[in-house]
Design a protein around this motif. Sequence first.
Motif, PDB file in Angstrom:
ATOM      1  N   CYS A 139      -7.990  -0.152  26.787  1.00  0.00           N
ATOM      2  CA  CYS A 139      -9.003  -0.970  26.021  1.00  0.00           C
ATOM      3  C   CYS A 139      -8.993  -2.767  26.721  1.00  0.00           C
ATOM      4  N   GLU A 140      -8.011  -3.230  26.778  1.00  0.00           N
ATOM      5  CA  GLU A 140      -7.827  -4.672  27.631  1.00  0.00           C
ATOM      6  C   GLU A 140      -8.619  -4.110  28.671  1.00  0.00           C
ATOM      7  N   THR A 141      -8.807  -3.347  29.473  1.00  0.00           N
ATOM      8  CA  THR A 141      -9.408  -2.883  31.053  1.00  0.00           C
ATOM      9  C   THR A 141     -10.758  -2.143  30.800  1.00  0.00           C
ATOM     10  N   ARG A 142     -11.345  -1.640  29.852  1.00  0.00           N
ATOM     11  CA  ARG A 142     -12.633  -1.483  29.877  1.00  0.00           C
ATOM     12  C   ARG A 142     -13.634  -2.328  28.846  1.00  0.00           C
ATOM     13  N   ALA A 143     -12.996  -2.887  27.842  1.00  0.00           N
ATOM     14  CA  ALA A 143     -14.013  -4.254  27.101  1.00  0.00           C
ATOM     15  C   ALA A 143     -14.037  -5.054  27.964  1.00  0.00           C
ATOM     16  N   THR A 144     -14.811  -5.308  28.828  1.00  0.00           N
ATOM     17  CA  THR A 144     -15.319  -5.884  29.757  1.00  0.00           C
ATOM     18  C   THR A 144     -17.374  -6.125  30.262  1.00  0.00           C
ATOM     19  N   PHE A 145     -17.443  -7.671  30.240  1.00  0.00           N
ATOM     20  CA  PHE A 145     -18.520  -7.930  30.335  1.00  0.00           C
ATOM     21  C   PHE A 145     -19.263  -7.966  31.932  1.00  0.00           C
ATOM     22  N   SER A 146     -18.707  -7.385  32.878  1.00  0.00           N
ATOM     23  CA  SER A 146     -18.341  -7.593  34.223  1.00  0.00           C
ATOM     24  C   SER A 146     -19.058  -6.377  34.679  1.00  0.00           C
TER      25      SER A 146
END
Length: 227
Positions: free
Chosen positions: A202-209
């Motif tokens: 989740c921490e890796t996937r939850a990105t706005f890049s």
Amino acid sequence: MSENVHSDLNRKLRVAARSLGRAGLAHAYGHYSVRLDANHFLVCAPKPMTLLESSDEGTVVPVTGALPDGVLGEVRIHQQIYSQRPDIRSVARSMPPKVMSLSTLSLTPEPRHGFGSYFAPFVPLWDDPLLIRSDEQASALVQVMGKSRAVVMRGNGAVVAGSSPEEVLVLTWYLEDAARVELDVLGCGAARPGKTLTQTQCETRATFSGRILERMWDYLSAGDCEL
């Protein structure tokens, strides 16, 4: 704040609010706001968000104190979020239909796919179907919300908070899609509950890049009369 900046925020708020309505995430009820400074925020005009016109100016609301005349009662939720969470720059109260259906089971979406990861480890539930009509209720709801990006209100929609009106619009759409997936999984009647993303995933996937936020904003706001 300069007149030009205030005018731009009013326009952006209208675009975001109309986009929320066009996406089917709000109907006659709901409201959208953006922080102006530490002590004030701007809330959209008290009418169905899809019906906001370019001449509809929002109302400046104090972060603490009585709501101005004409401002909808549940805007006190926005007050409490801005008061308790200085990191938040925008808030939307909406009625996403899948979120609503799932919440009547006292359930919120689990992080089963990418869009659900933005709310990990879980979406808090305000397990009370009544409208928020007091500062005490609003404060308690925000306490339940904690540091999450959203809180679901049982049988009564959701509140989403973020760093900008654009982010709040996108996150509200993500929340609804996570609820859609959750209901699909429940509807399968599977003997096992299915997999969820790990906290690390989740921490890796939850990105706005990679313009993830911008592309969804463009998609949801496309064709708006003020763009």
